[in-house]
Design a protein around this motif. Structure first.
Motif, PDB file in Angstrom:
ATOM      1  N   SER A 105      29.843  -7.279  -2.073  1.00  0.00           N
ATOM      2  CA  SER A 105      30.289  -5.918  -1.801  1.00  0.00           C
ATOM      3  C   SER A 105      29.563  -5.308  -0.611  1.00  0.00           C
ATOM      4  CB  SER A 105      30.062  -5.032  -3.030  1.00  0.00           C
ATOM      5  OG  SER A 105      30.885  -5.426  -4.086  1.00  0.00           O
ATOM      6  N   ASP A 106      30.336  -4.643   0.204  1.00  0.00           N
ATOM      7  CA  ASP A 106      29.789  -3.817   1.268  1.00  0.00           C
ATOM      8  C   ASP A 106      29.846  -2.347   0.865  1.00  0.00           C
ATOM      9  OD1 ASP A 106      28.686  -3.073   3.668  1.00  0.00           O
ATOM     10  OD2 ASP A 106      30.533  -3.261   4.821  1.00  0.00           O
ATOM     11  N   SER A 107      30.943  -1.963   0.246  1.00  0.00           N
ATOM     12  CA  SER A 107      31.132  -0.588  -0.205  1.00  0.00           C
ATOM     13  C   SER A 107      30.205  -0.250  -1.365  1.00  0.00           C
ATOM     14  CB  SER A 107      32.588  -0.383  -0.640  1.00  0.00           C
ATOM     15  OG  SER A 107      32.738   0.750  -1.451  1.00  0.00           O
ATOM     16  N   PHE A 108      29.603   0.942  -1.323  1.00  0.00           N
ATOM     17  CA  PHE A 108      28.768   1.399  -2.434  1.00  0.00           C
ATOM     18  C   PHE A 108      29.563   1.436  -3.725  1.00  0.00           C
ATOM     19  CE2 PHE A 108      25.450   4.102   0.104  1.00  0.00           C
ATOM     20  CZ  PHE A 108      25.014   2.938   0.713  1.00  0.00           C
ATOM     21  N   ILE A 122      21.200   8.152  -1.556  1.00  0.00           N
ATOM     22  CA  ILE A 122      21.139   7.418  -0.291  1.00  0.00           C
ATOM     23  C   ILE A 122      22.296   7.818   0.616  1.00  0.00           C
ATOM     24  CG2 ILE A 122      21.356   5.122   0.736  1.00  0.00           C
ATOM     25  CD1 ILE A 122      19.826   4.032  -1.701  1.00  0.00           C
ATOM     26  N   SER A 123      23.485   7.935   0.041  1.00  0.00           N
ATOM     27  CA  SER A 123      24.653   8.309   0.834  1.00  0.00           C
ATOM     28  C   SER A 123      24.524   9.722   1.391  1.00  0.00           C
ATOM     29  CB  SER A 123      25.913   8.186  -0.024  1.00  0.00           C
ATOM     30  OG  SER A 123      27.068   8.521   0.722  1.00  0.00           O
ATOM     31  N   SER A 124      23.970  10.628   0.582  1.00  0.00           N
ATOM     32  CA  SER A 124      23.823  12.013   1.054  1.00  0.00           C
ATOM     33  C   SER A 124      22.786  12.116   2.171  1.00  0.00           C
ATOM     34  CB  SER A 124      23.432  12.924  -0.112  1.00  0.00           C
ATOM     35  OG  SER A 124      22.134  12.623  -0.588  1.00  0.00           O
ATOM     36  N   VAL A 125      21.757  11.264   2.133  1.00  0.00           N
ATOM     37  CA  VAL A 125      20.713  11.308   3.159  1.00  0.00           C
ATOM     38  C   VAL A 125      21.189  10.656   4.455  1.00  0.00           C
ATOM     39  CG1 VAL A 125      18.412  10.461   3.782  1.00  0.00           C
ATOM     40  CG2 VAL A 125      18.826  11.415   1.506  1.00  0.00           C
ATOM     41  N   GLU A 141      28.638   2.389   3.019  1.00  0.00           N
ATOM     42  CA  GLU A 141      28.698   0.927   3.002  1.00  0.00           C
ATOM     43  C   GLU A 141      27.325   0.379   3.372  1.00  0.00           C
ATOM     44  OE1 GLU A 141      31.912  -0.145   5.622  1.00  0.00           O
ATOM     45  OE2 GLU A 141      33.353  -0.118   3.963  1.00  0.00           O
ATOM     46  N   LEU A 142      27.005  -0.773   2.810  1.00  0.00           N
ATOM     47  CA  LEU A 142      25.690  -1.374   3.052  1.00  0.00           C
ATOM     48  C   LEU A 142      25.501  -1.723   4.519  1.00  0.00           C
ATOM     49  CD1 LEU A 142      25.515  -3.702  -0.085  1.00  0.00           C
ATOM     50  CD2 LEU A 142      24.111  -1.684   0.335  1.00  0.00           C
ATOM     51  N   SER A 176      22.007  -0.187   9.323  1.00  0.00           N
ATOM     52  CA  SER A 176      21.866   0.174  10.735  1.00  0.00           C
ATOM     53  C   SER A 176      21.210   1.539  10.932  1.00  0.00           C
ATOM     54  CB  SER A 176      23.242   0.167  11.412  1.00  0.00           C
ATOM     55  OG  SER A 176      24.085   1.169  10.850  1.00  0.00           O
ATOM     56  N   THR A 177      20.793   2.197   9.823  1.00  0.00           N
ATOM     57  CA  THR A 177      20.201   3.535   9.938  1.00  0.00           C
ATOM     58  C   THR A 177      18.698   3.498  10.210  1.00  0.00           C
ATOM     59  OG1 THR A 177      19.889   3.652   7.521  1.00  0.00           O
ATOM     60  CG2 THR A 177      21.938   4.546   8.426  1.00  0.00           C
ATOM     61  N   GLY A 178      18.100   2.328  10.207  1.00  0.00           N
ATOM     62  CA  GLY A 178      16.685   2.210  10.512  1.00  0.00           C
ATOM     63  C   GLY A 178      15.812   2.892   9.475  1.00  0.00           C
ATOM     64  N   GLY A 179      14.887   3.737   9.953  1.00  0.00           N
ATOM     65  CA  GLY A 179      13.937   4.393   9.056  1.00  0.00           C
ATOM     66  C   GLY A 179      14.385   5.763   8.584  1.00  0.00           C
ATOM     67  N   LEU A 180      15.660   6.083   8.730  1.00  0.00           N
ATOM     68  CA  LEU A 180      16.145   7.411   8.349  1.00  0.00           C
ATOM     69  C   LEU A 180      15.866   7.721   6.881  1.00  0.00           C
ATOM     70  CD1 LEU A 180      17.725   9.969   9.098  1.00  0.00           C
ATOM     71  CD2 LEU A 180      19.839   8.747   8.533  1.00  0.00           C
ATOM     72  N   LEU A 181      16.113   6.773   6.009  1.00  0.00           N
ATOM     73  CA  LEU A 181      15.904   7.004   4.585  1.00  0.00           C
ATOM     74  C   LEU A 181      14.421   7.120   4.259  1.00  0.00           C
ATOM     75  CD1 LEU A 181      17.197   7.299   1.815  1.00  0.00           C
ATOM     76  CD2 LEU A 181      17.201   4.812   1.602  1.00  0.00           C
TER      77      LEU A 181
END
Length: 780
Positions: free
Chosen positions: A132-135, A187-190, A195-196, A201-206
């Motif tokens: 799965s890619d989709s959450f 995680i999605s809200s942040v 999708e995984l 690709s968001t790096g250190g954002l989380l």
């Protein structure tokens, strides 16, 4: 990814579900021979996924999907990199062997078709989870693995132990699934990712978000429960109530590694923090120790393997959270090695039980002559689990010690845990894979003999693959291990470890582990006794705590039900109206949205008369001495409102109000008469005061809300739409009728259905309340 390849991948993901549908009729028609046909499906999936090995090993990914709910941006998408592809190959490859093994293990069982259907359902769920890619897809398949494992663990539902184990696994992993869902939402809200592939690709954002800790804890809730980390480890050994094919597949090679998969997948975005590198090693080390010590306590082959599976999962979590690239390499190598040797050993244990009638190690011995193929499979798997040279397990153990050796600044305690854990797992490996086959012949219920080909093909293949992967390690690393480690680390990783010993601290630690493991093997009876004494002194444990928690939950639910469902309609209505009042008033007060008080308009005499009639009707309702009078008086207010509608130019609405009020009064009066309810109101004064207060607050809430609504600027968009389209689309001049019949016709149909059901319920109550005439009188 081309459309043809996308279609084939989608078909591969759904092939297990097709097999689940076909399994029961095929087994009824062909018996255990159906396993050969059904095994073709996972074999085809394995071949399809193996075709991506070259692409993935070159550093690319295989992604694709289809729009599922386009309006919400939800896609049925998959993402295959080194991590998910390796898991997919393990699931489909071992799944092929498990289907064959199940055909021999359950030969002649009347429910073999149902069992194979459940196995294939689980295979599809686990394959969907790792692809799965989709959450949303990830969560759906995550929960589906819990449901299908519940069905498999409770397959022999006639036994109470199987039912309890199934329920326990469902409760623990189901709670973890809810925790994971909350974590994915955070995680999605942040990050804004659904999708995984986008998340990675968001790096250190989380990591930089103030919500990081919440996301971390919630994700751990899902991972720790699914992968049986301490203190949630107790459900996995209890799941050994399931038939051995389930233990070999779900509880060693696939499902229990789903939590580890999740941690490895999210390592690039959640890892490299103090929380990650503290919590994971701590709980992983505790699980490793608890699992190995409890394994030495057991005498049942399956339980010994089950507790070492718990220990191995702890080791994987410890390495994943350790934070170094070498530790990730070790985790990847050990995960692959463990899937191969533990799947083989579980099948060996099941084969021994199937052909001798017992799994008790104290009753087994001298089986090598009667079961030579099983012995070969068990010994090769034990060599890999024990970490002896030339096996893939040896490479994994070398990398573990290279990752946590003292020279790299790792606390001595962590190194000691790794040595003790590996030492005890070495002993268990040979207690299962060697001891039953050597020494004097044991006293078994059945005469030992070699099992059919369906039973030994699986363990022999997996054990041999563990040896071949070690011998040809460089080719295996290039195709499988290095791409998987790169996906977990988030950057390119090249694994060069070999199965040939190299002098150094890791090798010396391996030698020490082997020596200690041999000593533990020969002293296992005394170690078992010592652990049994210690456990008896401790007494309470998480397994017993689960039972206590469930009993407490039942007592709490019974107590709450007695309070909130006490059978008094008066209390139910009071609670409902209080909730309505709170819902109406609190938001207006808290957010300062109370309306401005309007000026009372100048009224004509006839308008004052209608208002006076409504007030008189209200007084009649309040001061009525019996319910029937109150119901009739209630209609006065309805008729007054209908007159106001008529005066202000709404004859259709007025007519509807007249009809509703008339029917309501007639029906309520009829019901009250037929049910012979108490004709007068005997409520004490305090109840009347409470009811008056609740009614006043509700009335004030509705009144204030309506005033606020009328003070908002009127938006005529909807009215203009109906005015413009009622004639053109519905061919009706009466806009109100057109809205009711055409534009919201389905809603009207629903309202009619509600009225019909209510009428039937009233009719049933009236008939129940009507005394039946004696049979003799009816005949007369």
């Amino acid at each position: 990814m081309g459309s043809g390849a996308q279609s084939l991948t989608l078909l591969a993901l759904f092939l297990p579900f097709l097999g689940a549908v076909l399994a029961p009729p095929l087994c009824r028609a062909l018996g255990h021979g159906a396993a050969w046909l059904l095994a073709i499906l996972p074999a085809l999936i394995f071949v399809h996924l193996a075709g991506f090995v070259g692409i993935v090993s070159s550093g690319e990914v295989v992604a694709g999907g289809y729009d599922w709910i386009p309006s919400l941006g939800v896609r049925f998408s998959w993402y295959l990199d080194g991590l998910s592809l390796t898991f997919g190959l393990l699931i489909s490859g071992i799944g092929t062997l498990i289907v064959l093994y199940s055909g021999g293990y359950l030969k002649g069982h009347p429910q073999q078709g149902r069992f194979l259907s459940f196995i294939l359902l689980f295979m599809g769920a686990m394959l969907g989870l790792v692809a799965s890619d989709s959450f949303l897809m990830l969560f759906v398949f995550w929960e589906l693995t819990s449901i299908t494992s519940f069905l498999l663990i409770g397959f022999d539902h006639g036994r109470e132990a199987a039912r309890r184990a199934a329920l326990q696994a469902l409760v623990v992993t189901g709670m973890g699934g809810l925790s994971l869902l909350a974590g994915l939402l955070v995680i999605s809200s942040v990050t804004g990712a659904t999708e995984l592939s986008a998340l990675l690709s968001t790096g250190g954002l989380l990591r930089e978000s103030p919500l990081y800790l919440a996301a971390f804890v919630l994700v751990l809730g899902g991972a720790f429960t699914k992968s049986a980390q301490f203190p949630f480890h107790f459900w996995l050994p209890n799941a050994m109530e399931a038939p051995t094919p389930v233990s070999a597949y779900l509880h060693s090679a696939t499902m229990v590694k789903a939590g580890v998969y999740l941690l490895m997948r999210l390592n690039p975005v959640l890892g490299d923090t103090a929380a990650w590198e503290t919590v994971l090693p701590l709980f992983g080390a505790a699980t490793l120790l608890v699992g190995t010590l409890l394994a030495m306590r057991q005498t049942d082959l399956k339980l010994m393997l089950a507790y070492t599976t718990v220990a191995s999962l702890g080791l994987l979590v410890m390495l994943t959270g350790y934070g170094s690239e070498r530790a990730i390499e070790a985790a990847v190598l050990y995960l692959i090695a463990h899937s191969l040797f533990k799947g083989a050993l579980f099948m060996v244990a099941g084969l021994i039980d199937h052909e001798t009638g017992t799994r008790d190690i104290r009753r087994l011995g001298g089986l090598a002559r009667a079961m030579p193929i099983t012995f070969a499979a068990g010994l090769m798997a034990a060599l890999s689990m024990g970490g002896l040279p030339l096996t893939f397990g040896f490479i994994a153990k070398e990398e573990i010690y290279a990752a946590v050796e003292i020279g790299m600044g790792v606390p001595v305690l962590l190194l000691g845990v790794a040595i003790v854990g590996n030492m005890l797992m070495f002993a268990i490996a040979f207690l299962v894979g060697l001891k039953p086959f050597v020494g004097a012949a044991g006293k078994t219920p059945a005469k030992p003999h070699e099992g059919p080909a369906l039973l030994w093909i699986g363990p022999l293949c997996l054990a041999a693959l563990g040896l071949l992967a070690g011998l040809f390690s460089q080719m295996f690393h290039a195709a499988i291990s290095s791409p998987m480690a790169s996906a977990v680390a988030g950057n390119p990783v090249e694994i060069a470890a070999s199965s040939v010993p190299h002098l150094g601290l890791p090798f010396y630690l391996s030698l020490a582990t082997i020596a200690l493991g041999v000593a533990a093997y020969f002293a296992h009876a005394r170690i078992r006794f010592g652990i049994a004494v210690a456990l008896a002194a401790i007494g309470w444990g998480p397994d017993r705590g689960f039972d206590q928690a469930m009993r407490g939950l039942l007592r709490l639910s019974f107590g709450a039900t007695r309070i909130v469902q006490n059978g008094r309609l008066h209390i139910y209505l009071t609670v409902v109206f209080l909730a309505v009042a709170v819902t109406l008033l609190v938001p207006m007060i808290v957010f300062d949205e109370l309306p401005a008080m309007p000026q009372f308009p100048d009224l004509w005499l006839h308008e004052w008369t209608i208002v006076l009639i409504a007030v008189i009707g209200l007084g009649a309702v309040v001061y009525a001495k019996d319910r029937l009078t109150a119901i009739v008086s209630l209609g006065i207010q309805g008729f007054a409102v209908a007159l106001l509608f008529m005066l202000f130019g709404a004859p259709d609405l007025s007519f509807t109000q007249f009809m509703v009020e008339t029917l309501s009064v007639v029906i309520l009066a009829l019901v009250m008469t037929r049910l012979k309810l108490t004709p007068s109101d005997h409520r004490p004064t305090h109840e009347k005061a409470l009811d008056l207060s609740v009614a006043t607050v509700c009335g004030a809430g509705f009144g204030l809300l309506l005033l606020k609504v009328t003070q908002v600027p009127f938006d005529a968009t909807l009215s203009q739409f109906y005015e413009a389209h009622s004639r053109a689309l519905a061919h009706g001049r009466n806009i109100v009728n057109v809205i009711i019949v055409d534009f919201r016709g389905l809603d009207t149909l629903g309202e009619i259905a509600v009225v019909m059901v209510a009428g039937l319920a009233i009719l049933a109550l009236i008939r129940v309340g009507t005394p039946q005439a004696p049979a003799a009188k009816r005949e007369a």
